[in-house]
Design an enzyme around this catalytic site. Structure first.
Site, short mmCIF file in Angstrom:
data_model
loop_
_atom_site.label_atom_id
_atom_site.label_comp_id
_atom_site.label_asym_id
_atom_site.label_seq_id
_atom_site.Cartn_x
_atom_site.Cartn_y
_atom_site.Cartn_z
N GLY A 144 0.82 -1.22 0.00
CA GLY A 144 0.00 0.00 0.00
C GLY A 144 0.85 1.27 0.00
O GLY A 144 0.63 2.18 -0.81
N CYS B 279 1.61 0.94 13.10
CA CYS B 279 0.17 1.17 13.31
C CYS B 279 -0.15 0.80 14.75
O CYS B 279 -1.04 -0.01 15.02
CB CYS B 279 -0.67 0.42 12.29
SG CYS B 279 -0.35 -1.35 12.18
#
Ligand code: SAM
Length: 446
Positions: free
Chosen positions: A260, A376
């Protein structure tokens, strides 16, 4: 029978099988992949709601039966309790859920014997619901639906915001797209989506947040590579990485799969030479697939980023992104199983891995080059504390302005979290480091 929705009892069986797998330490993704295709969307919605309400369900089950039934039956019982305990959120009326849960037990070879027990527990639950729920209110695991150690850690690290974080974690995340600016700009894509009955609002520099989740194949432009699904917080990585770089910069994404952030960097810096590395060869295939769909190019290698002598050609990089493996404590809105899968010791173990990667990759950066470290995670050990320790031992690294810990928040309640952008995004940590101009690059074994 074609076109008819599968009966609820089958969906409850499937959701309970996902819960049983997560309780065995397996991630919900492969467990859902084993669910029959026609059941999967419904089972996923139910299983995710169950995982978001599991603390409450387990506390209620304990009141109803101090000794747990065998694992499959207990998973079904907790599934029904998680879905039915709060009437305003229940996807079906509580009586229907209870009837169908009993039916699910009756029709399952491993649970048939517990059918009477499940029926008795759930009927009592329906009769005494307010009192039973009130009796679990004081238990923080029931109140916040996270493990006790996780709640305590957030309380300690975020004394003013821990309840906002837990509340955000328990709400479903929106579906957010990243526009492939290499192929289309945001407003024309928005028009195209609107024509396909998908409403969206701009978020960040390259994002569109959708009115509601849609199947990927039902959104115009996927096969043509006009967009990717990516949370608004995740979209900051490539923006921070490429800002101000020369067009033909040499960039590395050290932990890149499924690609991504690599793809975003290629979209923003189409002339850059990009190396995408990931230790997992199967996941490297996904980087290739994503780049191909988006019409982008990068060199992809399956290798351990922490062992540069095995793969580095000795040419330093202008910019390095380390999106390090982490607890994923910032993305529990999208992965509600994560909180139940992690163990307290995972934080320190992952922080060690992050330190190893950061230390191994730093020498590969050019003097004056930029290093973006991100995870994250909302835990300080994987963010702020990791970078503070690195800076304390590395005189060539300078900390540049950056987002730091970005807490998960839902657009409407973003105001509750100081320093957060008014947007709807997952939790991340970002540090932007610059190497002082005087340090000459060297091979890590020099
Ligand atoms: C947070 S994910 C990366 C997500 C990716 N950056 C994206 O945006 O699509 C972390 C990745 O690190 C990879 N990884 C873990 N240890 C690694 C190592 N020692 N070297 C390279 N990759 C590693 C994992 O296989 C995983 O794909």
């Amino acid at each position: 029978m074609t076109g008819q929705a599968p009966p609820l009892w089958r969906q409850l069986q499937a959701a309970a099988s996902v819960l049983a797998a997560v309780r065995q330490g397996e991630s919900a993704t492969p467990a859902l992949a084993r669910v029959a295709g026609e059941l999967r969307p419904g089972a996923q919605a139910l299983a995710f709601q169950v995982l978001r309400q599991l603390g409450r369900a387990q506390a209620l089950r304990q009141l109803l039966a101090q000794r747990a039934p065998p694992p499959a039956a207990d998973a079904l019982l907790c599934t029904a309790l998680a879905l039915a305990w709060r009437e305003e959120d229940a996807p079906y009326p509580p009586f229907t859920l209870v009837d169908q849960a009993v039916e699910a037990a009756k029709r399952h070879p491993q649970m048939r014997k517990q059918q009477g027990f499940i029926n008795a527990c759930l009927r009592r639950f329906l009769r005494e619901r307010p009192q039973l729920v009130a009796a679990t209110d004081a238990d923080p695991v029931a109140r916040w639906n996270h493990p006790r150690w996780w709640i305590a850690r957030l309380q300690h690290e975020y004394p003013d915001n821990w309840t906002d974080i837990l509340e955000a974690n328990n709400r479903p995340a929106p579906m957010t797209l990243r526009v492939n600016t290499h192929r289309i700009s945001r407003e024309p894509l928005r028009d195209l989506l609107r024509a396909g009955h998908v409403a969206s609002e701009p978020v960040g520099l390259h994002g569109l947040v959708l009115d509601r989740p849609h199947p990927v194949a039902a959104i115009p432009g996927f096969a043509d590579g006009l967009w990717s699904v990516q949370d608004a917080g995740a979209q900051l990585a490539a923006e921070l990485l490429v800002a101000g770089l020369p067009p033909a910069a040499r960039i590395m994404d050290a932990c890149a799969a499924p690609g991504g952030k690599t793809a975003h960097a290629c979209e923003l810096a189409p002339q850059a030479e990009v190396l995408a590395l990931d230790v997992d060869p199967v996941r490297c295939e996904r980087i290739h697939q994503n780049l191909q769909r988006l019409g982008l190019h990068a060199q992809v290698r399956a290798a351990d980023a922490g062992d540069p002598p095995a793969w580095w050609d000795g040419q330093p990089f202008d910019a390095i992104l380390l999106d390090a493996p982490c607890t994923a404590s910032g993305i529990v809105r999208r992965h509600p199983d994560v909180r139940w899968l992690r163990r307290p010791g995972d934080v320190a173990q992952l922080a060690e891995q992050q330190k190893r990667l950061l230390t191994a990759l730093w020498p590969l950066l050019k003097p004056g080059g930029r290093f973006v470290y991100c995870t994250c995670s909302v835990f300080h050990a994987e963010g702020e504390a990791q970078i503070a320790a690195f800076l304390a031992h590395n005189s060539t690294a300078l900390l540049r302005p950056g987002p730091g810990h970005l807490l998960p928040c839902n657009g409407a309640q973003a105001g509750g979290v100081p320093d957060n952008q008014p947007s709807d995004h997952d939790g991340f940590f970002y540090a932007v480091l610059q190497k002082s101009a005087l340090d000459a690059p060297r091979r890590p074994d020099d």
